[in-house]
Scaffold this motif. Sequence first.
Motif, PDB file in Angstrom:
ATOM      1  N   THR A 116      71.259 141.836  55.845  1.00 16.43           N
ATOM      2  CA  THR A 116      70.334 142.631  55.041  1.00 16.43           C
ATOM      3  C   THR A 116      70.691 144.108  55.107  1.00 16.43           C
ATOM      4  OG1 THR A 116      68.591 141.045  55.567  1.00 16.43           O
ATOM      5  CG2 THR A 116      67.897 143.148  54.644  1.00 16.43           C
ATOM      6  N   ALA A 117      70.769 144.736  53.935  1.00 12.32           N
ATOM      7  CA  ALA A 117      70.968 146.191  53.847  1.00 12.32           C
ATOM      8  C   ALA A 117      69.592 146.836  53.822  1.00 12.32           C
ATOM      9  CB  ALA A 117      71.733 146.544  52.581  1.00 12.32           C
ATOM     10  N   GLN A 118      69.403 147.837  54.685  1.00 12.35           N
ATOM     11  CA  GLN A 118      68.132 148.549  54.762  1.00 12.35           C
ATOM     12  C   GLN A 118      68.387 150.045  54.845  1.00 12.35           C
ATOM     13  OE1 GLN A 118      66.881 146.534  58.337  1.00 12.35           O
ATOM     14  NE2 GLN A 118      65.486 145.231  57.188  1.00 12.35           N
ATOM     15  N   ASP A 119      67.442 150.812  54.301  1.00 11.73           N
ATOM     16  CA  ASP A 119      67.527 152.260  54.417  1.00 11.73           C
ATOM     17  C   ASP A 119      67.202 152.649  55.846  1.00 11.73           C
ATOM     18  OD1 ASP A 119      68.043 152.645  51.632  1.00 11.73           O
ATOM     19  OD2 ASP A 119      65.923 152.288  51.240  1.00 11.73           O
ATOM     20  N   GLY A 120      68.058 153.471  56.457  1.00 13.34           N
ATOM     21  CA  GLY A 120      67.837 153.936  57.819  1.00 13.34           C
ATOM     22  C   GLY A 120      67.896 155.444  57.879  1.00 13.34           C
ATOM     23  N   ALA A 121      67.529 156.002  59.005  1.00 11.19           N
ATOM     24  CA  ALA A 121      67.529 157.451  59.179  1.00 11.19           C
ATOM     25  C   ALA A 121      68.928 158.037  59.015  1.00 11.19           C
ATOM     26  CB  ALA A 121      66.971 157.814  60.548  1.00 11.19           C
ATOM     27  N   GLY A 122      69.948 157.284  59.436  1.00  9.87           N
ATOM     28  CA  GLY A 122      71.327 157.761  59.347  1.00  9.87           C
ATOM     29  C   GLY A 122      72.061 157.241  58.113  1.00  9.87           C
ATOM     30  N   ALA A 125      71.884 150.837  56.701  1.00  9.52           N
ATOM     31  CA  ALA A 125      72.063 150.051  57.922  1.00  9.52           C
ATOM     32  C   ALA A 125      72.074 148.569  57.564  1.00  9.52           C
ATOM     33  CB  ALA A 125      70.921 150.346  58.896  1.00  9.52           C
ATOM     34  N   LEU A 126      72.915 147.798  58.259  1.00  9.58           N
ATOM     35  CA  LEU A 126      73.001 146.362  58.044  1.00  9.58           C
ATOM     36  C   LEU A 126      72.489 145.635  59.276  1.00  9.58           C
ATOM     37  CD1 LEU A 126      76.569 146.057  56.450  1.00  9.58           C
ATOM     38  CD2 LEU A 126      74.374 146.264  55.280  1.00  9.58           C
ATOM     39  N   SER A 127      71.738 144.558  59.050  1.00  9.38           N
ATOM     40  CA  SER A 127      71.270 143.719  60.147  1.00  9.38           C
ATOM     41  C   SER A 127      71.546 142.266  59.785  1.00  9.38           C
ATOM     42  CB  SER A 127      69.785 143.939  60.403  1.00  9.38           C
ATOM     43  OG  SER A 127      69.027 143.577  59.269  1.00  9.38           O
ATOM     44  N   VAL A 128      71.554 141.396  60.795  1.00 12.81           N
ATOM     45  CA  VAL A 128      71.836 139.975  60.559  1.00 12.81           C
ATOM     46  C   VAL A 128      70.796 139.124  61.276  1.00 12.81           C
ATOM     47  CG1 VAL A 128      73.460 139.782  62.494  1.00 12.81           C
ATOM     48  CG2 VAL A 128      73.650 138.211  60.565  1.00 12.81           C
ATOM     49  N   ASP A 129      70.387 138.043  60.607  1.00 16.22           N
ATOM     50  CA  ASP A 129      69.405 137.114  61.169  1.00 16.22           C
ATOM     51  C   ASP A 129      69.601 135.761  60.494  1.00 16.22           C
ATOM     52  OD1 ASP A 129      67.163 135.885  62.331  1.00 16.22           O
ATOM     53  OD2 ASP A 129      65.909 137.643  62.055  1.00 16.22           O
ATOM     54  N   THR A 130      68.980 134.724  61.028  1.00 11.70           N
ATOM     55  CA  THR A 130      69.059 133.408  60.418  1.00 11.70           C
ATOM     56  C   THR A 130      67.866 133.153  59.496  1.00 11.70           C
ATOM     57  OG1 THR A 130      67.987 132.412  62.335  1.00 11.70           O
ATOM     58  CG2 THR A 130      70.414 132.343  62.267  1.00 11.70           C
TER      59      THR A 130
END
Length: 136
Positions: A116-122, A125-130
């Motif tokens: 998942t691509a998400q807006d982050g402070a820097g 940001a990408l995160s991964v989950d099932t």
Amino acid sequence: MKRFLTLCLTVLTLLTALSGCAGCDGGEKIDYNLVFVNGSDAKIVEVVVDFQDRNSGTRNADSSPLKRGDSFGFEVGEYPATVYVYDKVADEVVPGAVAQLTIDKAPPEGERWYVTAQDGAGGLALSVDTRWPDGV
């Protein structure tokens, strides 16, 4: 009224074709074990996944930026895999990705990875989950 219904059906068909939905490939079931989900307002034009044995990239047919909630499935490859996100057309793994994430191993049996691509402070940001990400 008939024109309106025809127009609605055409638009709905076009949206489905451009959504990158899993299982829309001529009725043939494709095994997607990695799905990219855009949960961001950032400009994302192309997503490339570099598996150990091959790479695969995807974007909207007209190269327009993805919208929040858009997703693309990637066929099974050998892990590790690195997901690259670009704000322009890339066609392959090239320098200049706005975000990247490496996944070391395949998902558990019967599961798939959701990157998942998400807006982050820097920035992006990408995160991964099932599991499919909440709020997208």
